[in-house]
Design an enzyme around this catalytic site. Structure first.
Site, PDB file in Angstrom:
ATOM      1  N   THR A 107       0.808  -1.220   0.000  1.00  0.00           N
ATOM      2  CA  THR A 107       0.000   0.000   0.000  1.00  0.00           C
ATOM      3  C   THR A 107       0.842   1.272   0.000  1.00  0.00           C
ATOM      4  OG1 THR A 107      -0.243  -0.318   2.398  1.00  0.00           O
ATOM      5  CG2 THR A 107      -2.094  -0.988   1.012  1.00  0.00           C
ATOM      6  N   SER A 108       2.158   1.158   0.057  1.00  0.00           N
ATOM      7  CA  SER A 108       3.012   2.336  -0.111  1.00  0.00           C
ATOM      8  C   SER A 108       4.378   1.856  -0.567  1.00  0.00           C
ATOM      9  CB  SER A 108       3.141   3.135   1.200  1.00  0.00           C
ATOM     10  OG  SER A 108       3.807   4.368   0.955  1.00  0.00           O
TER      11      SER A 108
END
Length: 406
Positions: A107-108
């Site tokens: 997610t990042s």
């Protein structure tokens, strides 16, 4: 006795090698962006990260820090042209005892430098311009823009407070102080508007209206459009004085994560009962969904759908295409001799929509995604083929809309 390498000098050599590679591979052209890549220490933005392992089987990521692999190896990996993962499933990583991670959703990350610099080159900035970045992430691309334009001309929005804090710390260490905002990036930043350029480092299902409103007439928006099945591609739009934005796809399938606010529902949808829907033959099998160009068409034709494979009720191999937003479905099973059987039902006959779009695409000569463009107005957003008056497909905005190939 071993001597640890000097971090600054080693990193400078690795930045030079990375820059030369990006130039040689045709990603980096302008002297201004080349100077930025030479100057900005990427390792400060990825002090700890995960990389996908090469082991077969279930996708696994392994942790990398200077303590785990040594300073020299950490630096070497920090300056590879690879995406480096810094968060999974929206949760912070326990770096007190980092372990390999499987069955997780990144997610990042720090996106591979080739894609970062390509986007920055495509942004067509000039001295004195202001830029709004959607998705600060690690802060590396933010730092490149600060070096190129001056930190006072760069604003960046990050939706995750923990990710934003790490980026702020890294930017501070490197001496850059852009305007950093923690909020939903889809809402943009009205306080700093209008901007000369808006760039998104996350994928979106449609172009948020505030981005258009906050980009000055004549300004550019650079963003990756994508769906729940796949990415559509990188699009560059020019905003006019009426609030309309229009432009073409300039690259296909850039690897950006979709904005968290537009992620697909966790529930894939209801599996249809064996007697649900109507059945017919089709020459088009599910393999088209995963191919680069036909997959692009499938995403346009079925914007709310996802697909997966599992045996049907009688054990026959099947591919299920399900739209969880409206309950529509298509189930494909092999018939033999290159033919397939499709059973479909619900509000939209999904496979009919796909085949109609496929026919339009074939009639046009099966062009690549760069033959398509996008028009954004307050009332409608669509992807078109050839020219704005050509065949078009609606993008899903606040209300779900079926494909329109009229």
């Amino acid at each position: 006795m071993t001597t640890e390498p000097d971090i600054d000098s080693t990193a400078a050599k690795l930045r030079h090698l990375l820059t030369s590679r990006l130039v040689g591979d045709g990603w980096l052209h302008s002297p201004q962006w080349r100077a930025a890549v030479e100057a900005v220490p990427r390792h400060e933005f990825v002090r700890r990260f995960y990389r996908e392992s090469d082991s077969p089987g279930l996708t696994t990521w392994t942790p990398v820090t200077a303590e785990l692999v040594g300073v020299e190896e950490w630096l070497r990996q920090a300056y590879t042209d690879d995406t480096l993962i810094t968060q999974f499933d929206g949760r912070e990583i326990d770096w007190s005892d980092p372990q390999p991670i499987s069955n997780a959703h990144p997610t990042s990350s720090s996106t591979l430098p080739a894609l970062v610099v390509r986007m920055l080159e495509e942004l067509q900035v000039q001295d004195g311009m202001t830029v709004l970045e959607i998705g600060t992430g690690t802060g590396y691309s933010t730092a490149l823009m600060c070096h190129r334009l001056g930190a006072e001309r760069v604003s960046s929005i990050e939706t995750d407070p923990d990710v934003a804090d790490r980026a702020r710390d890294a930017l501070d260490r490197c001496g850059y102080a852009p305007r950093l905002i923690v909020r939903d990036g889809l809402a943009g930043d009205s306080e700093g508007a209008p901007y000369d350029r808006t760039i998104a480092t996350c994928g979106v299902r449609h172009v948020p209206r505030p981005w258009v409103q906050q980009t000055r007439p004549g300004g550019l928006i650079l963003a990756t459009l994508r769906g729940w099945m796949r990415s559509l591609g990188l699009v560059r739009l020019t905003v006019d004085r009426t609030g309309r934005a229009e432009g073409r796809f300039i690259a296909d399938d850039p690897s950006f994560m979709i904005a968290r606010q537009q992620e697909a529902p966790l529930n894939l949808g209801m599996i249809p009962a064996p007697d649900d829907g109507t059945t017919r033959s089709t020459p088009h099998g599910p393999g088209l969904l995963g191919m680069p160009d036909s997959g692009f068409v499938a995403q346009l034709a079925m914007p709310g759908a996802r697909f997966f494979s599992m045996p049907t009720h009688d054990g026959t191999p099947g591919t299920y295409v399900i739209d969880a937003t409206n309950g529509s479905f298509a189930v494909l099973t092999p018939k033999g001799d290159g033919e397939w059987t499709v059973r479909q039902g619900g509000l939209i006959t999904l496979w009919d929509e796909f085949e109609q779009s496929l026919a339009v695409w074939h009639t046009a000569g099966s062009p690549p995604p760069t033959a398509f463009g996008v028009t954004v107005t307050p009332q409608r957003q669509c992807v078109w083929l050839g020219s704005p008056g050509g065949p078009n497909w609606r993008l899903p905005t606040a209300t779900q809309a079926p494909a329109d190939t009229a």
